[in-house]
Write a protein that holds these residues in place. Structure first.
Motif: not given
Length: 312
Positions: A133-137, A139
């Motif tokens: 889930d790299p996009l949420r990393y 945050t």
């Protein structure tokens, strides 16, 4: 009356324990001290260098490296709370240890072990989010989150270990004071008591299953999910990179948990396992991970490798 007080004291708690080291391998003590000493020096140097590099280098103030720094601190506490005493036994300098020093050693050894287990779980979760889930990393893994993980690791170790001190202090020891070991462990101390220790056995069993036990299951799950995600990646190159990142972590995990669990289960059920094998295993998990963790991670991380070579 003074003599009554003295009698009372000796009846309940020995003033000190005598640690016998590797029972059955006493002749080898001077020889065993050589690898122990070298491994300990390697652990100290490599962890201090790693900590120094991460602290001094702004580009390493990222979640993954901050977790590595915490792992280095846990490793230093784990090895330093046991190995110096072990060496003093091997070199016949001092085999004695006061009752309270023994409890203190047990407390810090087990606490740093639980903290390290918690940090390894956080590192597995860090890799899971980074890959799956790299996009949420950014945050999820903030510096505040890392600080909370560090506090949780210490608090969890403390909550598990604090009751153990009282569980051991309430037992009468009837003058039994020789311990066939190189350092003080919860069950090692409890076994010397001349009373029913079933509460200690069950407490030790429950906490082992609930702290490192649960951690290793969750780590396994996160790696399963990572591998599943990796093999869905289209390019072979991306797959190799992801597997490479995880392989170092998997090495560290196997090396940390295998001797620890083996030692724990032979203590409970392996009554036909030779005693020196018990003790060697118990020493492996306080020596091997602290020595190899910084080396494995430095080898695997190009950024750390560059910075370390600059320092050296």
């Amino acid at each position: 009356h003074p003599s009554m007080v003295a009698l009372n004291q000796t009846g309940l708690q020995p003033a000190s324990f005598v640690l016998l080291g590797m029972v059955g391998l006493e002749d080898l003590h001077p020889w065993l001290s050589i690898p122990f000493c070298l491994m300990y020096i390697t652990a100290l140097l490599s962890n201090f260098i790693l900590l120094f590099v991460i602290m001094m280098e702004r580009s390493l103030h990222e979640p993954m490296y901050l977790l590595l720094a915490m792992l280095a601190v846990a490793d230093l506490v784990l090895s330093s709370s046991t190995v110096p005493k072990t060496l003093s036994i091997f070199w016949s300098l001092s085999k004695e240890m006061s009752f309270h020093a023994c409890l203190t050693q047990m407390f810090f050894t087990h606490l740093s072990f639980i903290a390290e287990s918690t940090i390894l779980l956080a590192m597995a979760f860090d890799r899971y989010v980074a890959i799956c889930d790299p996009l949420r990393y950014a945050t999820v893994f903030t510096r505040l989150m890392i600080a909370k993980i560090g506090l949780a690791a210490i608090a969890r170790g403390f909550c598990v270990m604090f009751p153990m001190i009282f569980l051991l202090r309430r037992l009468p020891y009837c003058g039994h004071s020789t311990m066939p070991h190189t350092y003080c462990k919860h069950m090692g101390i409890a076994r010397l008591a001349c009373a029913d220790i079933s509460v200690n056995i069950w407490y030790g069993f429950a906490t082992t299953l609930l702290s490192p036990g649960v951690d290793i299951v969750l780590i396994g799950v996160s790696y399963g999910l990572i591998l599943r995600a990796v093999f869905r990646l289209s390019s072979a190159d991306a797959r190799l990179k992801a597997v490479g990142t995880c392989s170092s972590h998997a090495c560290v995990i196997l090396m940390f948990y295998t001797p620890a669990f083996f030692s724990f289960f032979t203590h409970r059920f392996g009554h036909n396992v030779p005693h020196h094998v018990h003790i060697l295993l118990a020493n492996l998990y306080v020596l091997l991970p602290p020595m190899l963790n910084p080396i494995i991670y430095t080898m695997k991380s190009k950024l750390i490798r560059e910075k370390v070579s600059q320092v050296l």
